[in-house]
Design an enzyme around this catalytic site. Structure first.
Site, PDB file in Angstrom:
ATOM      1  N   GLY A   1      72.453  32.861  32.086  1.00  0.00           N
ATOM      2  CA  GLY A   1      73.843  33.201  31.759  1.00  0.00           C
ATOM      3  C   GLY A   1      73.870  33.932  30.423  1.00  0.00           C
ATOM      4  N   ARG A   2      75.038  33.883  29.781  1.00  0.00           N
ATOM      5  CA  ARG A   2      75.195  34.648  28.539  1.00  0.00           C
ATOM      6  C   ARG A   2      74.237  34.174  27.443  1.00  0.00           C
ATOM      7  NH1 ARG A   2      81.313  33.987  30.122  1.00  0.00           N
ATOM      8  NH2 ARG A   2      80.352  32.027  30.690  1.00  0.00           N
TER       9      ARG A   2
ATOM     10  N   ILE B   1      67.943  23.338  25.467  1.00  0.00           N
ATOM     11  CA  ILE B   1      69.220  23.393  24.736  1.00  0.00           C
ATOM     12  C   ILE B   1      70.378  23.352  25.743  1.00  0.00           C
ATOM     13  CG2 ILE B   1      68.369  24.613  22.694  1.00  0.00           C
ATOM     14  CD1 ILE B   1      69.758  27.163  23.950  1.00  0.00           C
TER      15      ILE B   1
ATOM     16  N   ARG C   1      71.401  20.736  28.794  1.00  0.00           N
ATOM     17  CA  ARG C   1      72.058  19.436  28.918  1.00  0.00           C
ATOM     18  C   ARG C   1      71.005  18.380  29.165  1.00  0.00           C
ATOM     19  NH1 ARG C   1      75.981  20.747  26.921  1.00  0.00           N
ATOM     20  NH2 ARG C   1      78.145  20.721  27.637  1.00  0.00           N
TER      21      ARG C   1
ATOM     22  N   GLU D   1      72.442  10.746  25.973  1.00  0.00           N
ATOM     23  CA  GLU D   1      72.668  10.879  24.524  1.00  0.00           C
ATOM     24  C   GLU D   1      73.992  10.232  24.136  1.00  0.00           C
ATOM     25  OE1 GLU D   1      72.480  15.254  24.565  1.00  0.00           O
ATOM     26  OE2 GLU D   1      74.578  15.293  23.954  1.00  0.00           O
TER      27      GLU D   1
ATOM     28  N   HIS E   1      72.035  17.574  19.381  1.00  0.00           N
ATOM     29  CA  HIS E   1      73.019  18.398  20.113  1.00  0.00           C
ATOM     30  C   HIS E   1      73.840  19.267  19.139  1.00  0.00           C
ATOM     31  CE1 HIS E   1      75.471  18.548  24.096  1.00  0.00           C
ATOM     32  NE2 HIS E   1      75.544  19.696  23.455  1.00  0.00           N
ATOM     33  N   ILE E   2      73.124  20.135  18.418  1.00  0.00           N
ATOM     34  CA  ILE E   2      73.787  20.943  17.372  1.00  0.00           C
ATOM     35  C   ILE E   2      73.659  22.448  17.608  1.00  0.00           C
ATOM     36  CG2 ILE E   2      73.640  19.187  15.547  1.00  0.00           C
ATOM     37  CD1 ILE E   2      71.146  20.786  14.471  1.00  0.00           C
TER      38      ILE E   2
HETATM   39  C1  8YV Z   1      79.343  21.327  22.274  1.00  0.00           C
HETATM   40  C2  8YV Z   1      77.926  22.257  24.152  1.00  0.00           C
HETATM   41  O1  8YV Z   1      79.213  21.212  20.909  1.00  0.00           O
HETATM   42  O2  8YV Z   1      79.456  23.998  24.520  1.00  0.00           O
HETATM   43  C3  8YV Z   1      78.699  23.169  25.016  1.00  0.00           C
HETATM   44  O3  8YV Z   1      78.544  23.090  26.252  1.00  0.00           O
HETATM   45  O4  8YV Z   1      77.035  21.609  24.588  1.00  0.00           O
HETATM   46  C4  8YV Z   1      78.185  22.176  22.686  1.00  0.00           C
HETATM   47  O5  8YV Z   1      78.397  23.461  22.192  1.00  0.00           O
HETATM   48  C5  8YV Z   1      79.439  19.931  22.843  1.00  0.00           C
HETATM   49  O6  8YV Z   1      79.441  19.917  24.229  1.00  0.00           O
HETATM   50  C6  8YV Z   1      80.700  19.259  22.353  1.00  0.00           C
HETATM   51  O7  8YV Z   1      81.850  19.642  23.060  1.00  0.00           O
END
Ligand code: 8YV
Length: 321
Positions: A156-157, A238, A240, A269, A287-288
């Site tokens: 994807g993007r 990065i 899920r 998590e 998750h940053i």
């Molecule tokens: C979010 C993310 O910070 O956008 C997403 O899908 O995983 C992260 O950028 C997180 O999901 C909190 O909403």
């Protein structure tokens, strides 16, 4: 006219709350309390809108208990916390926050890849622990990024952003696998070649996971897939938690079946598989990937824009249903 009522389920930027308050009666969670599903439902009852983040589940149980709900705006591009079919059936609009986080997240994916391949955290821990007494020729030798083969699963993007960084910035050969193939124009732009999943796993020096989570992508990388990868390869997630079988990954890392992993997301998590916490050849971040202030602000404002549009009778900006 009375203002619609909304719930902001997690703490967010005060300026975004202030914007929302111009249009709505807002109940917010600025103390960032953790709610049970029961408490969440209780707060959401009577509200027309919900501002959610990736950890706030909207499913048939919540929808049945909250018949006034018209829109849930997720401050995330991923939306596996939404049961979109159930929302559609209940007549509730679902929106996510795409695009505004693409480049920031691609930057982070690349940073995590480099930290992992070049053993940056492992060597820093060694230094901080006072173990560095002399230099040696193979101390923390890692693997090269430049000129190597980058395999991207999920194009994807964000995947495309990582491909461009790899191909144009580091001279990497980029291969990818995705549900659908990119247009010829995008493939040229990303300098990326479409391959089957097995070929990608067998030939990539670095495997980057950027695919969305769904029951179909659960454990896309498990013991069988890890055994196809090169023993010198790195794996970066990065996307899920749940896309990787974290227990299988921990075993593969401990046994040296792959060289290293970089993980920003985890199954269950904020809990992390205990074995991953003790293995040296894994870089762990909480998750940053989208965490820069301008990007998080843009994500929050996009969720707010969706709420304002829908609850003032306009079309959602980034609808999912
Ligand atoms: C979010 C993310 O910070 O956008 C997403 O899908 O995983 C992260 O950028 C997180 O999901 C909190 O909403």
């Amino acid at each position: 006219m009375t203002k619609p009522e909304i719930l902001v389920a997690r703490a967010v930027f005060p300026e975004v709350i202030a914007r929302l308050e111009e249009h709505f009666v807002v109940e917010s969670n600025q103390r960032d309390d953790s709610w049970t599903q029961e408490q969440f439902i209780q707060k959401l009852q009577g509200k027309q809108g919900a501002f959610t983040t990736g950890g706030d589940r909207i499913d048939a149980v919540v929808l049945a208990a909250c018949p006034d709900l018209k829109i849930c705006a997720n401050m995330a591009v991923g939306y596996n916390n939404f049961d979109v079919d159930a929302m559609t059936q209940a007549g509730v609009i679902a929106t996510n926050a795409p695009d505004v986080l693409t480049e920031t997240t691609a930057d982070f994916g690349f940073a995590l890849l480099m930290a992992t391949a070049r053993r940056m955290t492992e060597s820093e821990h060694y230094l901080r622990a006072g173990k560095w007494s002399k230099w040696s020729f193979d101390m923390f030798a890692g693997s090269d990024i430049h000129g190597s083969t980058l395999g991207i699963l999920g194009m994807g993007r964000i995947g495309q952003g990582i491909a461009r960084r790899g191909a144009h910035g580091f001279g990497m050969k980029v291969i990818y696998h995705n549900r659908s193939r990119l247009s010829a124009e995008l493939e040229t732009d990303c300098k990326a070649t479409y391959v089957g999943k097995e070929e990608l796993l067998k030939t990539a020096d670095h495997v980057m996971l950027v695919l969305p989570y769904s029951p179909a992508s659960h454990h896309t990388i498990g013991a069988a897939e890890l055994s196809l990868m090169k023993p010198t390869a790195t794996l970066v997630n990065i996307a899920r938690g749940g896309i990787v079988d974290d227990a299988a990954l921990a075993s593969a890392l401990a046994a040296g079946r792959i060289a290293a992993a970089g993980l920003d997301v985890f199954e269950g998590e904020p809990k992390v598989h205990p074995d991953l916490l003790t293995i040296p050849n894994v870089v762990l971040t909480p998750h940053i990937a989208s965490a820069t202030i301008p990007t998080r602000l843009a994500m929050a404002n996009l969720a707010a824009d969706n709420l304002i549009a829908v609850l003032t009778g306009k079309k959602a900006l980034t609808p999912l249903n």
